[in-house]
Design a protein around this motif. Structure first.
Motif, PDB file in Angstrom:
ATOM      1  N   ARG A  17      -0.905  -3.906  -7.612  1.00 12.42           N
ATOM      2  CA  ARG A  17      -0.707  -3.511  -6.227  1.00 12.42           C
ATOM      3  C   ARG A  17       0.178  -4.487  -5.450  1.00 12.42           C
ATOM      4  NH1 ARG A  17      -5.486  -3.060  -1.921  1.00 12.42           N
ATOM      5  NH2 ARG A  17      -4.206  -2.454  -0.163  1.00 12.42           N
ATOM      6  N   VAL A  18      -0.059  -5.778  -5.613  1.00 15.41           N
ATOM      7  CA  VAL A  18       0.654  -6.769  -4.805  1.00 15.41           C
ATOM      8  C   VAL A  18       1.742  -7.512  -5.569  1.00 15.41           C
ATOM      9  CG1 VAL A  18      -1.313  -7.124  -3.293  1.00 15.41           C
ATOM     10  CG2 VAL A  18      -0.992  -8.619  -5.245  1.00 15.41           C
ATOM     11  N   TRP A  21       5.275  -7.225  -4.121  1.00 14.32           N
ATOM     12  CA  TRP A  21       5.379  -7.917  -2.833  1.00 14.32           C
ATOM     13  C   TRP A  21       5.480  -9.422  -3.035  1.00 14.32           C
ATOM     14  CZ3 TRP A  21       6.825  -5.237   1.104  1.00 14.32           C
ATOM     15  CH2 TRP A  21       6.499  -3.890   1.180  1.00 14.32           C
ATOM     16  N   THR A  24       8.934 -10.160  -4.218  1.00 15.33           N
ATOM     17  CA  THR A  24       9.910 -10.080  -3.125  1.00 15.33           C
ATOM     18  C   THR A  24       9.889 -11.357  -2.292  1.00 15.33           C
ATOM     19  OG1 THR A  24       9.644  -7.688  -3.054  1.00 15.33           O
ATOM     20  CG2 THR A  24      10.624  -8.731  -1.129  1.00 15.33           C
ATOM     21  N   ILE A  25       8.714 -11.863  -2.017  1.00 17.46           N
ATOM     22  CA  ILE A  25       8.597 -13.133  -1.289  1.00 17.46           C
ATOM     23  C   ILE A  25       9.250 -14.252  -2.101  1.00 17.46           C
ATOM     24  CG2 ILE A  25       6.952 -14.858  -0.468  1.00 17.46           C
ATOM     25  CD1 ILE A  25       5.100 -12.459   0.230  1.00 17.46           C
ATOM     26  N   ALA A  64       9.639  -2.592 -10.610  1.00 13.84           N
ATOM     27  CA  ALA A  64       8.441  -2.398  -9.792  1.00 13.84           C
ATOM     28  C   ALA A  64       7.728  -1.063 -10.046  1.00 13.84           C
ATOM     29  CB  ALA A  64       8.787  -2.557  -8.320  1.00 13.84           C
TER      30      ALA A  64
END
Length: 97
Positions: A17-18, A21, A24-25, A64
């Motif tokens: 799920r994360v 993200w 991307t960070i 992703a």
């Protein structure tokens, strides 16, 4: 009722799920490193860094939907590529640190 399988108060990160993200960070952190190379690299060296980073961003975008948990490794490989480009630039092309 569902039995407790882990200690109360401890959460497990769901990388499915994360993961994208977090990756991307990580790539935004890499962008900061790339921009910081303006201190010692010529303009075209920074451009090379940006092109390499853009390739990793495309890799993240394609990876992703297929395997979101494995995307957390993309910034790690981008960091290794940043080190490699810097090593070539400083060692062979005469960039000054």
């Amino acid at each position: 009722m569902k039995p407790a399988t882990r200690a109360p108060g401890r959460r497990r990160v769901d990388l499915e799920r994360v993961g994208p993200w977090l990756a991307t960070i990580g790539l935004f952190a890499m962008l900061w490193l790339v921009v910081s190379t303006t201190l010692y690299a010529p303009w075209w060296g920074v451009l090379v860094h940006l092109v390499v980073l853009a390739c990793f961003a495309v890799r993240l975008a394609r990876r992703a939907p297929v395997a979101p948990a494995s995307t957390v490794w993309v910034p790690a490989f981008a960091f290794l590529a940043w080190i490699a480009v810097n090593a070539v630039g400083v060692g062979l092309l005469g960039w000054r640190l």
